[in-house]
Scaffold this motif. Structure first.
Motif, PDB file in Angstrom:
ATOM      1  N   UNK A   1      25.022  20.000  27.665  1.00 15.30           N
ATOM      2  CA  UNK A   1      26.158  19.142  27.982  1.00 15.30           C
ATOM      3  C   UNK A   1      26.760  18.688  26.664  1.00 15.30           C
ATOM      4  N   UNK A   2      27.985  19.139  26.381  1.00 13.98           N
ATOM      5  CA  UNK A   2      28.671  18.801  25.135  1.00 13.98           C
ATOM      6  C   UNK A   2      29.711  17.735  25.431  1.00 13.98           C
ATOM      7  N   UNK A   3      29.554  16.563  24.845  1.00 17.20           N
ATOM      8  CA  UNK A   3      30.455  15.434  25.083  1.00 17.20           C
ATOM      9  C   UNK A   3      31.319  15.204  23.846  1.00 17.20           C
ATOM     10  N   UNK A   4      32.651  15.299  24.009  1.00 14.89           N
ATOM     11  CA  UNK A   4      33.577  15.031  22.909  1.00 14.89           C
ATOM     12  C   UNK A   4      33.841  13.532  22.870  1.00 14.89           C
ATOM     13  N   UNK A   5      33.081  12.826  22.059  1.00 10.33           N
ATOM     14  CA  UNK A   5      33.050  11.360  22.086  1.00 10.33           C
ATOM     15  C   UNK A   5      34.215  10.734  21.327  1.00 10.33           C
ATOM     16  N   UNK A   6      34.792   9.713  21.943  1.00  7.49           N
ATOM     17  CA  UNK A   6      35.893   8.946  21.369  1.00  7.49           C
ATOM     18  C   UNK A   6      35.939   7.627  22.126  1.00  7.49           C
ATOM     19  N   UNK A   7      36.812   6.723  21.713  1.00  6.45           N
ATOM     20  CA  UNK A   7      36.933   5.468  22.451  1.00  6.45           C
ATOM     21  C   UNK A   7      37.435   5.722  23.870  1.00  6.45           C
ATOM     22  N   UNK A   8      38.309   6.700  24.031  1.00  4.96           N
ATOM     23  CA  UNK A   8      38.794   7.043  25.367  1.00  4.96           C
ATOM     24  C   UNK A   8      37.654   7.583  26.230  1.00  4.96           C
ATOM     25  N   UNK A   9      36.802   8.386  25.632  1.00  4.69           N
ATOM     26  CA  UNK A   9      35.674   8.944  26.372  1.00  4.69           C
ATOM     27  C   UNK A   9      34.773   7.824  26.890  1.00  4.69           C
ATOM     28  N   UNK A  10      34.478   6.867  26.034  1.00  8.15           N
ATOM     29  CA  UNK A  10      33.567   5.791  26.408  1.00  8.15           C
ATOM     30  C   UNK A  10      34.186   4.852  27.445  1.00  8.15           C
ATOM     31  N   UNK A  11      35.529   4.815  27.496  1.00  7.62           N
ATOM     32  CA  UNK A  11      36.207   3.959  28.465  1.00  7.62           C
ATOM     33  C   UNK A  11      36.481   4.679  29.782  1.00  7.62           C
ATOM     34  N   UNK A  12      36.178   5.972  29.832  1.00 12.24           N
ATOM     35  CA  UNK A  12      36.468   6.770  31.030  1.00 12.24           C
ATOM     36  C   UNK A  12      35.304   6.711  32.015  1.00 12.24           C
ATOM     37  N   UNK A  13      35.579   6.209  33.208  1.00 15.11           N
ATOM     38  CA  UNK A  13      34.548   6.153  34.242  1.00 15.11           C
ATOM     39  C   UNK A  13      34.093   7.561  34.619  1.00 15.11           C
ATOM     40  N   UNK A  14      35.014   8.494  34.654  1.00 20.09           N
ATOM     41  CA  UNK A  14      34.692   9.881  35.002  1.00 20.09           C
ATOM     42  C   UNK A  14      33.714  10.483  33.992  1.00 20.09           C
ATOM     43  N   UNK A  15      34.024  10.330  32.700  1.00 20.96           N
ATOM     44  CA  UNK A  15      33.149  10.877  31.656  1.00 20.96           C
ATOM     45  C   UNK A  15      31.773  10.209  31.689  1.00 20.96           C
ATOM     46  N   UNK A  16      31.753   8.893  31.920  1.00 12.50           N
ATOM     47  CA  UNK A  16      30.479   8.182  31.989  1.00 12.50           C
ATOM     48  C   UNK A  16      29.589   8.691  33.113  1.00 12.50           C
ATOM     49  N   UNK A  17      30.197   8.988  34.269  1.00 10.34           N
ATOM     50  CA  UNK A  17      29.404   9.499  35.396  1.00 10.34           C
ATOM     51  C   UNK A  17      28.893  10.912  35.122  1.00 10.34           C
ATOM     52  N   UNK A  18      29.714  11.732  34.463  1.00 10.81           N
ATOM     53  CA  UNK A  18      29.245  13.066  34.072  1.00 10.81           C
ATOM     54  C   UNK A  18      28.033  12.939  33.139  1.00 10.81           C
ATOM     55  N   UNK A  19      28.182  12.124  32.113  1.00  5.05           N
ATOM     56  CA  UNK A  19      27.102  11.906  31.130  1.00  5.05           C
ATOM     57  C   UNK A  19      25.843  11.415  31.849  1.00  5.05           C
ATOM     58  N   UNK A  20      25.988  10.380  32.675  1.00  2.00           N
ATOM     59  CA  UNK A  20      24.838   9.799  33.361  1.00  2.00           C
ATOM     60  C   UNK A  20      24.134  10.789  34.272  1.00  2.00           C
ATOM     61  N   UNK A  21      24.906  11.626  34.954  1.00  2.36           N
ATOM     62  CA  UNK A  21      24.310  12.624  35.852  1.00  2.36           C
ATOM     63  C   UNK A  21      23.490  13.641  35.070  1.00  2.36           C
ATOM     64  N   UNK A  22      24.017  14.078  33.914  1.00  2.00           N
ATOM     65  CA  UNK A  22      23.268  15.049  33.118  1.00  2.00           C
ATOM     66  C   UNK A  22      22.022  14.418  32.503  1.00  2.00           C
ATOM     67  N   UNK A  23      22.140  13.181  32.049  1.00  2.00           N
ATOM     68  CA  UNK A  23      20.967  12.490  31.503  1.00  2.00           C
ATOM     69  C   UNK A  23      19.868  12.383  32.562  1.00  2.00           C
TER      70      UNK A  23
END
Length: 390
Positions: free
Chosen positions: A65-87
């Motif tokens: 799982x490759x996450x392109x991290x930025x302030x927008x990424x960290x503020x995105x509920x969608x990206x957070x759920x993707x990250x959490x599911x993979x973790x």
């Protein structure tokens, strides 16, 4: 085998993200001797609408799982759920080698704290560019082409090595992303982190292409979903919902695209600190279910609701009926039509004007929410109209 899932915040330099996806896929395919038709990775470029079915499947089977991290990424509920599911998949594997499957990449360092890559109990190692530059900057500069090529090669090597060294078991079929936990949100709200941050709900009041077929002739601004509406074509093909979420993220706030049907219930419960942004296609007043929803929202005259109505000069059909359509929109919001209000903007002519008006509306809504929270700061009395002329 699906080698990687590339996760990014929508409207985060989409052209460069797609280029990275293509370059990384090609480099991995070369390394493994893949067949031309073999799918190497997955990129969710559906914007901020509903979860694509193939995204659920890819998230449950990808090996990294490759996450392109930025302030927008960290503020995105969608990206957070993707990250959490993979973790969650990594934790269920219970193997030290599994931690390497989570690969954060620093896309833009602005507003990103040093502990963003930390996951309790996991040894998460970010993949950095040769000189620690932001990847998005490196991709833009011709002088950094060699460094970018070296980065893609090293990332492809890590993905292939990780996937072949330890096979990560598949997650459960039909992952429920709506129920997934967003760990970024949890960290913002942990004890000592201060009061909950404002969340901006983005609502698209526009029809699908099929719905609009009965209403107007020019259908190029519409798609299969309401959220696909992109009124500023050909200036920008980006959906307005994705653009709005980008503006919200620039203000270090969370955003979520929600259906218009959910709005009345949200207003009845009260938005508290949250803000609702309603993106209205003037033609929506001629679609029965949307017109009904707009009237119900308009009758409440809620100060936490920002309304923006684009009117692109590139849309000749709309321009020809601008006065007629404007009147129909104003009648849908009888409590606000006569006010000069930063939260009610009709006739937003360009993408840049949209960005500026939305940022202003969010700031105004935040100020009003703050006043409501202060002692004795209940909703003010009737607003006084701003008179034009001498």
């Amino acid at each position: 085998m699906l080698y990687f899932f590339l996760s990014y915040a929508s409207d985060e330099d989409d052209i460069f993200v797609r280029r990275l996806y293509r370059d990384l896929s090609a480099e991995i395919a070369r390394r493994i001797g893949a067949e031309p038709q073999q799918v190497i990775g997955y990129l969710d470029d559906s914007g901020n609408g509903r979860w694509p079915a193939d995204a659920r499947s890819a998230l449950g089977t990808c090996q990294t799982f490759i996450a392109l991290c930025s302030s927008r990424y960290l503020a995105s509920d969608r990206c957070g759920r993707y990250w959490g599911t993979f973790v969650d998949r990594i934790r269920k594997d219970d193997s030290a080698a599994a931690s390497g499957a989570l690969i954060p990449v620093l896309w833009s360092a602005d507003g990103v704290s040093g502990d963003v890559f930390h996951e309790p109990g996991l040894d998460v190692q970010p993949h950095r560019t040769p000189h620690g530059d932001d990847l998005r900057v490196m991709m833009r500069l011709r002088s950094h082409r060699a460094g970018y090529a070296a980065f893609v090669a090293s990332l492809a090597h890590r993905v292939v090595e990780t996937a072949h060294a330890h096979r990560l078991p598949d997650g459960p079929a039909g992952v429920d992303l709506d129920a997934a936990v967003n760990p970024f949100d949890e960290r913002r709200h942990r004890p000592g982190a201060g009061p909950p941050s404002t969340k901006v709900y983005v609502v698209v009041a526009a029809g699908t292409r099929e719905q609009m077929r009965a209403v107007r002739d020019d259908l190029r601004f519409y798609g299969r979903r309401r959220e696909d509406w992109s009124p500023y074509q050909p200036m920008t093909p980006q959906s307005l919902a994705a653009r709005a979420c980008g503006v919200v993220s620039d203000r270090r706030l969370q955003s979520e695209v929600v259906p218009i049907e959910s709005v009345p219930e949200r207003l009845r419960k009260g938005l508290q600190r949250d803000i609702l942004v309603l993106l209205v296609d003037a033609w929506a007043t001629r679609v029965e279910d949307l017109h009904r929803a707009l009237r119900e929202i308009g009758e409440r005259d809620d100060e936490a609701v920002a309304v923006l109505v684009p009117a692109s000069p590139g849309d000749g059909e709309t321009s020809a009926r601008r006065g007629e359509l404007r009147g129909e929109v104003l009648r849908s919001f009888p409590g606000r039509a006569s006010w000069h209000d930063s939260l009610f903007r009709v006739g937003v002519d360009s993408p840049d004007e949209f960005d500026a008006d939305l940022a202003t509306a969010i700031a105004a809504a935040q100020r009003r929410a703050y006043r409501r929270e202060r002692p004795g700061g209940s909703r003010p009395g009737p607003r006084r109209p701003v008179l034009e002329g001498p």
